[in-house]
Design an enzyme around this catalytic site. Sequence first.
Site, PDB file in Angstrom:
ATOM      1  N   HIS A  19      24.224 -39.898  17.178  1.00  0.00           N
ATOM      2  CA  HIS A  19      25.122 -40.744  18.264  1.00  0.00           C
ATOM      3  C   HIS A  19      24.060 -40.476  19.626  1.00  0.00           C
ATOM      4  CE1 HIS A  19      28.793 -43.036  19.369  1.00  0.00           C
ATOM      5  NE2 HIS A  19      29.174 -42.036  20.025  1.00  0.00           N
ATOM      6  N   ASN A  67      32.056 -41.412  25.617  1.00  0.00           N
ATOM      7  CA  ASN A  67      32.810 -42.294  26.572  1.00  0.00           C
ATOM      8  C   ASN A  67      33.319 -42.424  28.413  1.00  0.00           C
ATOM      9  OD1 ASN A  67      34.397 -39.899  26.746  1.00  0.00           O
ATOM     10  ND2 ASN A  67      35.904 -40.702  25.963  1.00  0.00           N
ATOM     11  N   ASP A  92      22.786 -45.471  19.942  1.00  0.00           N
ATOM     12  CA  ASP A  92      22.477 -46.020  18.572  1.00  0.00           C
ATOM     13  C   ASP A  92      23.646 -46.455  17.888  1.00  0.00           C
ATOM     14  OD1 ASP A  92      25.071 -44.287  19.742  1.00  0.00           O
ATOM     15  OD2 ASP A  92      26.319 -44.463  17.527  1.00  0.00           O
ATOM     16  N   ASN A 113      31.504 -46.868  22.361  1.00  0.00           N
ATOM     17  CA  ASN A 113      32.202 -45.944  23.988  1.00  0.00           C
ATOM     18  C   ASN A 113      31.287 -46.129  25.178  1.00  0.00           C
ATOM     19  OD1 ASN A 113      35.225 -46.229  22.462  1.00  0.00           O
ATOM     20  ND2 ASN A 113      34.828 -43.563  21.920  1.00  0.00           N
TER      21      ASN A 113
END
Length: 188
Positions: A19, A67, A92, A113
Amino acid sequence: MKLIVGLGNPGPKYEKTRHNIGAMVADRLVAAAGERYTVHKRSGAEVASVPLAGGSVLVAKARTYMNETGRQIGPLAAFYKVAPADLIVLHDELDIDFGLVRLKRGGGEGGHNGLRSISQAIGTRDYLRVRLGIGRPPGRQDPADYVLKPFPSGARDEVDLLITNGADAVELLIAKDLEVAQNIVHAW
């Protein structure tokens, strides 16, 4: 002014996870220029001014979790009066095979997100994206768990190549228009 944003989660627990590949590319751009991040007082994001493609660009990372990225990137873009067309987000991408880089403008967030948070903060999805392929999780592994796991230790060379190609793609995107950059990068 171009603003390049590397998406990731803060802290050592996440720094080598899938991520965080966007943040890894941002870090490569900053390190290659011999620059360092400083904290932008109004937004709270980490920012560095980097010479790239014959000009100066801002490279940034939010110090929030993925997020909530828009909470810092939105005010940063507003402070520097960066138009959505001049925002480049590095992230990603599950739907792209591991190691591939793809460029695009706008589109959906695909459940990402970090992208959703930025889109909400700036009021549009119409910004440039450097999509860094991490591939789909094996078997029935939950995608949320997969992206928060580190890359396998045996993939170190492939991860380094992905970071290098991502940084090169950013430079091409700034130096050329989107279509020309896509034709080059998508042929890699």
